[in-house]
Design an enzyme around this catalytic site. Structure first.
Site, PDB file in Angstrom:
ATOM      1  N   CYS A 192       0.818  -1.217   0.000  1.00  0.00           N
ATOM      2  CA  CYS A 192       0.000   0.000   0.000  1.00  0.00           C
ATOM      3  C   CYS A 192       0.852   1.267   0.000  1.00  0.00           C
ATOM      4  O   CYS A 192       0.350   2.351  -0.288  1.00  0.00           O
ATOM      5  CB  CYS A 192      -0.939   0.016   1.193  1.00  0.00           C
ATOM      6  SG  CYS A 192      -1.915  -1.478   1.337  1.00  0.00           S
TER       7      CYS A 192
ATOM      8  N   HIS B 261      -3.422   7.077   2.915  1.00  0.00           N
ATOM      9  CA  HIS B 261      -3.828   5.754   2.439  1.00  0.00           C
ATOM     10  C   HIS B 261      -5.200   5.434   3.037  1.00  0.00           C
ATOM     11  O   HIS B 261      -5.460   5.718   4.202  1.00  0.00           O
ATOM     12  CB  HIS B 261      -2.795   4.715   2.866  1.00  0.00           C
ATOM     13  CG  HIS B 261      -3.200   3.320   2.539  1.00  0.00           C
ATOM     14  ND1 HIS B 261      -3.721   2.979   1.305  1.00  0.00           N
ATOM     15  CD2 HIS B 261      -3.204   2.180   3.278  1.00  0.00           C
ATOM     16  CE1 HIS B 261      -4.010   1.692   1.308  1.00  0.00           C
ATOM     17  NE2 HIS B 261      -3.707   1.189   2.481  1.00  0.00           N
TER      18      HIS B 261
ATOM     19  N   ASN C   5     -10.245  -0.346   0.601  1.00  0.00           N
ATOM     20  CA  ASN C   5      -8.783  -0.226   0.525  1.00  0.00           C
ATOM     21  C   ASN C   5      -8.309  -0.742  -0.836  1.00  0.00           C
ATOM     22  O   ASN C   5      -8.438  -1.919  -1.128  1.00  0.00           O
ATOM     23  CB  ASN C   5      -8.193  -1.050   1.685  1.00  0.00           C
ATOM     24  CG  ASN C   5      -6.680  -1.045   1.705  1.00  0.00           C
ATOM     25  OD1 ASN C   5      -6.018  -0.566   0.774  1.00  0.00           O
ATOM     26  ND2 ASN C   5      -6.122  -1.585   2.770  1.00  0.00           N
TER      27      ASN C   5
HETATM   28  O1  UT7 Z   1      -3.533  -1.455   3.721  1.00  0.00           O
HETATM   29  C1  UT7 Z   1      -3.121  -2.214   4.815  1.00  0.00           C
HETATM   30  C2  UT7 Z   1      -4.067  -3.339   5.004  1.00  0.00           C
HETATM   31  N1  UT7 Z   1      -4.697  -3.575   6.234  1.00  0.00           N
HETATM   32  C3  UT7 Z   1      -5.204  -2.735   7.138  1.00  0.00           C
HETATM   33  O2  UT7 Z   1      -5.046  -1.562   7.138  1.00  0.00           O
HETATM   34  C4  UT7 Z   1      -5.990  -3.363   8.231  1.00  0.00           C
HETATM   35  C5  UT7 Z   1      -5.729  -2.796   9.597  1.00  0.00           C
HETATM   36  N2  UT7 Z   1      -6.649  -3.351  10.560  1.00  0.00           N
HETATM   37  C6  UT7 Z   1      -7.925  -2.946  10.654  1.00  0.00           C
HETATM   38  O3  UT7 Z   1      -8.356  -2.069   9.923  1.00  0.00           O
HETATM   39  C7  UT7 Z   1      -8.779  -3.575  11.728  1.00  0.00           C
HETATM   40  O4  UT7 Z   1      -7.951  -4.322  12.592  1.00  0.00           O
HETATM   41  C8  UT7 Z   1      -9.903  -4.483  11.163  1.00  0.00           C
HETATM   42  C9  UT7 Z   1     -10.947  -3.603  10.490  1.00  0.00           C
HETATM   43  C10 UT7 Z   1      -9.351  -5.490  10.195  1.00  0.00           C
HETATM   44  C11 UT7 Z   1     -10.591  -5.191  12.316  1.00  0.00           C
HETATM   45  O5  UT7 Z   1     -11.072  -4.269  13.279  1.00  0.00           O
HETATM   46  P1  UT7 Z   1     -10.768  -4.498  14.825  1.00  0.00           P
HETATM   47  O6  UT7 Z   1     -11.491  -3.437  15.568  1.00  0.00           O
HETATM   48  O7  UT7 Z   1      -9.274  -4.539  15.001  1.00  0.00           O
HETATM   49  O8  UT7 Z   1     -11.426  -5.891  15.105  1.00  0.00           O
HETATM   50  P2  UT7 Z   1     -10.736  -7.208  15.659  1.00  0.00           P
HETATM   51  O9  UT7 Z   1      -9.714  -7.723  14.730  1.00  0.00           O
HETATM   52  O10 UT7 Z   1     -10.346  -6.948  17.072  1.00  0.00           O
HETATM   53  O11 UT7 Z   1     -11.938  -8.248  15.617  1.00  0.00           O
HETATM   54  C12 UT7 Z   1     -13.054  -8.087  16.453  1.00  0.00           C
HETATM   55  C13 UT7 Z   1     -14.057  -9.177  16.176  1.00  0.00           C
HETATM   56  C14 UT7 Z   1     -13.483 -10.571  16.049  1.00  0.00           C
HETATM   57  O12 UT7 Z   1     -14.375 -11.451  16.710  1.00  0.00           O
HETATM   58  P3  UT7 Z   1     -14.001 -12.087  18.133  1.00  0.00           P
HETATM   59  O13 UT7 Z   1     -12.770 -12.897  17.858  1.00  0.00           O
HETATM   60  O14 UT7 Z   1     -13.750 -10.910  19.014  1.00  0.00           O
HETATM   61  O15 UT7 Z   1     -15.211 -12.863  18.455  1.00  0.00           O
HETATM   62  C15 UT7 Z   1     -13.559 -10.866  14.564  1.00  0.00           C
HETATM   63  O16 UT7 Z   1     -13.746 -12.242  14.276  1.00  0.00           O
HETATM   64  O17 UT7 Z   1     -14.715  -8.902  14.942  1.00  0.00           O
HETATM   65  C16 UT7 Z   1     -14.783 -10.111  14.155  1.00  0.00           C
HETATM   66  N3  UT7 Z   1     -14.798  -9.764  12.743  1.00  0.00           N
HETATM   67  C17 UT7 Z   1     -15.931  -9.480  12.076  1.00  0.00           C
HETATM   68  N4  UT7 Z   1     -17.218  -9.438  12.462  1.00  0.00           N
HETATM   69  C18 UT7 Z   1     -18.132  -9.092  11.539  1.00  0.00           C
HETATM   70  C19 UT7 Z   1     -13.765  -9.665  11.896  1.00  0.00           C
HETATM   71  N5  UT7 Z   1     -14.200  -9.314  10.672  1.00  0.00           N
HETATM   72  C20 UT7 Z   1     -15.547  -9.208  10.764  1.00  0.00           C
HETATM   73  C21 UT7 Z   1     -16.559  -8.864   9.841  1.00  0.00           C
HETATM   74  N6  UT7 Z   1     -17.824  -8.813  10.272  1.00  0.00           N
HETATM   75  N7  UT7 Z   1     -16.286  -8.568   8.562  1.00  0.00           N
END
Ligand code: UT7
Length: 331
Positions: free
Chosen positions: A116, A256, A286
């Site tokens: 990215c 980004h 993204n």
């Molecule tokens: O360009 C570079 C590429 N990547 C990025 O920039 C990504 C950077 N990271 C992020 O933007 C965030 O970490 C995410 C948006 C990917 C996730 O948000 P978060 O607030 O960090 O959530 P989390 O990873 O702590 O997950 C919370 C919960 C999990 O469930 P449990 O384990 O707590 O029960 C996930 O399984 O949310 C769950 N989850 C979802 N639920 C509904 C993960 N994806 C989804 C989804 N819908 N699509």
């Protein structure tokens, strides 16, 4: 003797495919909700390329638009750099395909991979050739067809990404204008946080790699998130300082587009009001290396960026990598 010319962006272009996939569409294929996606990321919909479209097709359209705006002919380009993690194929480079498509017969062409951060990396690489006088005009493109590498059963990743391409032409500008400062960085210790593991020499394509979905994007979202918030804010601040500017002299931030919460960290560090930050991730998600140049082109076309404005671009991505620059807009 090395001559030093100041380089700046003299034209922009972008392209996104027509097909829209909304969060509600995704609710039908994975266990997710519009509410979760919007509140955690800010994304509402994304564009998806047709089956027969690849990164070079998107890049070609963006390149043609940038050329049109520049008044140059394709044969005046000296170099084409395509930043992408989703090339048409391992080789030839996507840049060579774009060179053929637009008829840039005098241009050298190569791809650059910094995920990215790739577009800003490409811009800074290009600026070195302009500075020495080795090149007069360079096309720098960020183009991604991420939808082809997403596991559409993995809710952790499939809600995040979209397809698109943005292009700029870099050329000589007046002293005091153009790229004022830049930072490029990497930390390979974070290499495992965001990967597309198969299809290379480590794990060549096989039935097993396909079965295990190793040809798709894998991400430790929370590790990338922690890194991104820290790096976006600190790099935005540092690159402004390196340009000899005060925060209040920054006119526009083009970050980004990965997550609205990450963008907010950079905006707050620069103490910018919300209307001085370009956000399109609600519409496109993204788009990796394409995110910054598409946002830049939209901001220029909407008249939000004008001559004399100080622009900050900052990105981060797999690698891990980061890149930032400050530009005094010259056209
Ligand atoms: O360009 C570079 C590429 N990547 C990025 O920039 C990504 C950077 N990271 C992020 O933007 C965030 O970490 C995410 C948006 C990917 C996730 O948000 P978060 O607030 O960090 O959530 P989390 O990873 O702590 O997950 C919370 C919960 C999990 O469930 P449990 O384990 O707590 O029960 C996930 O399984 O949310 C769950 N989850 C979802 N639920 C509904 C993960 N994806 C989804 C989804 N819908 N699509």
């Amino acid at each position: 003797m090395v001559r030093l010319y100041q380089s700046g962006i003299i034209a922009t272009g972008s392209y996104v495919p027509d097909t829209v996939i909304t969060n509600h569409d995704l609710e039908k294929i994975v266990d997710t909700s519009d509410e979760w996606i919007v509140s955690r990321t800010g994304i509402r919909e994304r564009r998806i390329a047709d089956k027969d479209m690849a990164a070079s097709d998107l890049a070609t359209k963006a390149a043609q638009m940038a050329l049109q705006g520049s008044g140059l002919t394709a044969s005046e380009l000296d170099m084409i750099i395509v930043a992408t993690v989703t090339p048409d194929m391992n080789f030839p480079s996507t840049a060579c395909l774009v060179q053929r498509n637009i008829g840039a017969v005098n241009a050298s062409a190569f791809d650059l991979e910094a995920a990215c951060s790739g577009f800003v990396y490409g811009l800074i690489v290009a600026a070195q050739f302009i500075a020495t006088g080795a090149c007069r005009y360079i096309m720098v493109i960020g183009s991604e067809c991420l939808s082809k590498f997403v596991n559409w059963e993995d809710r952790n990743t499939c809600v995040l990404f979209g397809d698109g391409a943005g292009a700029v032409i870099l050329g000589r500008v007046e002293e005091g204008y153009g790229i004022l400062s830049h930072i490029l960085g990497a930390d390979g210790n974070g290499a495992d946080f965001l990967t597309l593991g198969a299809g290379g020499s480590r794990n060549p394509a096989s039935f097993e790699t396909v079965e295990k979905q190793l040809h798709c994007i894998h991400m430790d979202g929370s590790e990338v998130f922690k890194f991104a918030v820290r790096i976006m804010a600190s790099m935005a601040e540092e690159v402004v300082k390196n340009a000899g500017l005060r925060k209040e002299e920054v006119d526009y931030l083009i970050p980004h587009q990965a997550n609205i919460r990450i963008i907010e960290a950079a905006r707050k560090r620069l103490e910018l009001p919300e209307d001085r930050v370009y956000v399109n991730l609600d519409r496109y998600g993204n788009m990796s290396a394409a995110s910054i140049p598409v946002a830049l082109d939209e901001a220029v076309r909407q008249g939000r960026i004008k001559k004399d404005d100080n622009i900050v671009m900052v990105g981060f991505g797999a690698g891990l990598t980061w890149a930032a620059c400050t530009i005094k807009w010259a056209v």
